[in-house]
Design an enzyme around this catalytic site. Structure first.
Site, PDB file in Angstrom:
ATOM      1  N   GLU A 353     -17.657 114.143   4.526  1.00  0.00           N
ATOM      2  CA  GLU A 353     -16.508 113.385   4.362  1.00  0.00           C
ATOM      3  C   GLU A 353     -16.976 111.946   3.876  1.00  0.00           C
ATOM      4  O   GLU A 353     -16.218 111.217   3.156  1.00  0.00           O
ATOM      5  CB  GLU A 353     -15.747 113.300   5.547  1.00  0.00           C
ATOM      6  CG  GLU A 353     -14.251 112.612   5.406  1.00  0.00           C
ATOM      7  CD  GLU A 353     -13.277 112.835   6.577  1.00  0.00           C
ATOM      8  OE1 GLU A 353     -12.621 114.057   6.605  1.00  0.00           O
ATOM      9  OE2 GLU A 353     -13.520 112.228   7.591  1.00  0.00           O
ATOM     10  N   LYS A 512      -2.732 117.580   1.805  1.00  0.00           N
ATOM     11  CA  LYS A 512      -1.770 116.878   2.839  1.00  0.00           C
ATOM     12  C   LYS A 512      -0.382 116.743   2.137  1.00  0.00           C
ATOM     13  O   LYS A 512       0.600 117.108   2.764  1.00  0.00           O
ATOM     14  CB  LYS A 512      -2.274 115.655   3.535  1.00  0.00           C
ATOM     15  CG  LYS A 512      -3.259 115.785   4.439  1.00  0.00           C
ATOM     16  CD  LYS A 512      -3.551 114.585   5.230  1.00  0.00           C
ATOM     17  CE  LYS A 512      -4.828 114.477   6.086  1.00  0.00           C
ATOM     18  NZ  LYS A 512      -4.927 113.018   6.714  1.00  0.00           N
TER      19      LYS A 512
END
Ligand code: F6P
Length: 545
Positions: A353, A512
């Site tokens: 990440e 998302k």
């Protein structure tokens, strides 16, 4: 900033790589009996990094260190430690190191000192942890808490879950459980054997907007009230850890029962903050403080050791060398310590990440490989699963092997067996096995010359496969703190070298957003403008029969 690949030292490294076509590590070891001493570094007697089995020689390292200097690594390191807005796309400082700094440290964000605030939260944590662990904090029917369920995901889950498993020998009378996935099966399985009257939920979310965490928190509340009935009992069984007091209060948790942290702590760097509450409840606040001290040990080392003797710097440079000059897209982390089973998963978020970025800090496309994919499982399990690819596959997979000299549980001499495997794997990867050696073995096993000819290519190991060995004394809270901070700083250094922002994560947003669009379509809404694959799958999922 000059692009990485335009630096003269980058060309020199390319030449160095070309020279390696004729070099084999087993010969380097044979020629240089000091290779281990030359290429290993220790942080006192507790932690040793042996990087001698990597594809480096003195001149390789010299060039890599030059690269670090040309990328102004030391200035970047100072900027991070001193609270500059290093996370430039979010305009935030990067100060997880402040969470483990001593009380007399002077660290500021926008001119405001932050250490006192950090220690205020630590003191609140201590008060709460002590009350829960000694049974003074009672559940709604007067019984002490026996089980803590942390509800969070990503950085609000992986670090605490990894650390609680790693530090099991330090666990007390509180059991720690972790629910992260929006798949309700995890919650159902976790709550199956728990008693609402003795269970404490920690709702852990930096933003307190994360869909999975909020849904799981609601499910936990329903489960709890099903037995406890009275909503006023929630106060004794739900606490929150967040930077967002407003959302915590809107959810129905009294902010008196909230432990705060700050936006200058990245989610994946947050286990040192109040996000570490489940760890502290599990191992106690003194042991948690030891973990922080371990992190601080590594900070001091990283900040002060010369680059050539600096563990995270060396690991980062060698990692870059293998990624960018040896085309190794994957890196394996192989703990020979069962209780570090979740360490690779934790590092996946930390590394991937952070450095899984395709543009430079200035927003230009990078023209070189950045963060590698990480994989890992504890040894010796992994040996019987995926090591084949590491030994004889077509690509290079650099490895970090980790092990403790001492075990918390040495039964039947098995710890020595574990360590013999740890050592044997690094040696096998480095040495390999030549055709001549394979033939001698086959002949000794009574194989015919036809069989020897046919089998030899299958029995050859190329070797020259790089690895680090990270050897610690024993997996204590302090050692774990050191190991985590070691990798945090490695990731930081690589981010500086690759000129990417290691502290944002815009790449997780698109999925998302699309999930928000798709959800109503699964509930009967008209499917929108999707590709045929997505439409076909939606049709199958919503099929009535
Ligand atoms: O979606 C990625 C992410 O933002 C991670 O960076 C973070 O650790 C995780 O989600 C959880 O976020 P939060 O703690 O705000 O719920």
């Amino acid at each position: 900033m000059t692009s990485l690949t335009q630096l003269p030292v980058w060309d020199a490294l390319k030449d160095e790589r070309a020279a390696w076509k004729k070099i084999h590590l087993r010969n380097l070891f044979a020629k240089d009996s000091d290779r281990f001493a030359r290429f290993s570094v220790a942080l006192d007697d507790e932690l040793l990094l042996d990087y001698s089995k990597n594809l480096i020689r003195p001149q390789t390292l010299k060039l890599l260190l030059k690269l670090a200097q040309e990328r102004e690594l030391e200035a970047a390191r100072e900027a991070m430690f001193s609270g500059a807005a290093f996370n430039l796309t979010e305009g935030r400082a990067v100060l997880h190191t402040a969470l483990r700094a001593p009380l007399d440290a002077d660290i500021r964000v926008d001119g405001q000192p932050i250490i006192a605030d950090i220690h205020t939260v630590l003191a609140r944590m201590r008060h709460f942890v002590d009350r829960v662990r000694t049974g003074k904090w009672k559940g709604y029917n007067g019984k002490p808490i026996t089980d803590v369920v942390n509800i969070g995901i990503g950085g609000s889950d992986l670090g605490p879950a990894m650390a609680c498993l790693a530090l099991k020998p330090y666990g007390g009378n509180i059991r720690a459980h972790f629910v992260s996935n929006v798949d309700p099966s995890q919650m159902v399985d976790t709550l199956e054997d728990l008693n609402p009257a003795t269970t404490l939920f920690i709702i852990a979310s930096k933003t307190f907007t994360t869909q999975e965490t909020l849904l799981n928190a609601q499910a936990a509340r329903v489960w709890f009230l099903d037995t406890a009935k009275d909503p006023s009992h929630i106060a004794k069984h739900f606490v929150a850890v967040s930077t967002n007091a407003q959302a915590v209060s809107a959810f129905g948790i009294d902010t008196d029962h909230m432990f705060g942290f700050w936006d200058w702590i990245g989610g994946r760097y947050s286990l040192w903050s109040a996000i570490g509450l489940p760890i502290a409840l599990y191992i106690g606040m003194d042991a948690f403080a030891e973990m922080l001290a371990g992190g601080h040990d590594m900070d001091s080392h990283f900040r002060t050791a010369p680059l050539s003797e600096n563990m995270p710097v060396l690991m980062a440079l060698i990692g870059l060398w293998h990624s960018n000059f040896w085309d190794a897209p994957v890196h394996a982390v192989l703990p020979y310590e069962q209780r570090l089973a979740r360490f690779p998963a934790y590092l996946q978020q930390l590394d991937m990440e952070s450095n899984g970025k395709g543009v430079t800090r200035a927003g230009k496309p990078v023209t070189y490989t950045t963060g590698p994919a990480l994989l890992g499982e504890p040894g010796t399990n992994g040996q019987h699963a995926f090591y084949q690819l590491i030994h004889q596959g077509t690509g290079l997979i650099p490895c970090d092997f980790l092990a403790g000299r001492e075990s918390h549980n040495d039964i039947n001499g098995q710890h020595a067996v574990l360590l013999s495997n740890f050592l044997a794997q690094t040696e096998a990867l480095m040495r390999g096995k030549t055709a001549a050696e394979a033939q001698v073995e086959l002949a000794a096993a009574g194989r015919s010359s036809r069989e020897i000819k046919a089998l030899t290519p299958h029995k050859v190991f190329p070797g020259n496969r790089p690895s680090n060995a990270i050897l610690y004394r024993r997996l204590t809270p302090r050692t774990l703190g050191r190991l985590i901070a070691l990798y945090e700083h490695k990731v930081f250094v690589q981010g500086v070298l690759w000129d990417v922002n290691s502290f944002d994560q815009w790449g997780v947003e698109l999925g998302k957003q699309l999930a928000q669009i798709i959800l109503p379509e699964l509930h009967g809404g008209t499917p929108g403008a999707h590709d045929s694959s997505t439409l076909g799958l939606i049709a199958k999922i919503t099929q009535k029969d």
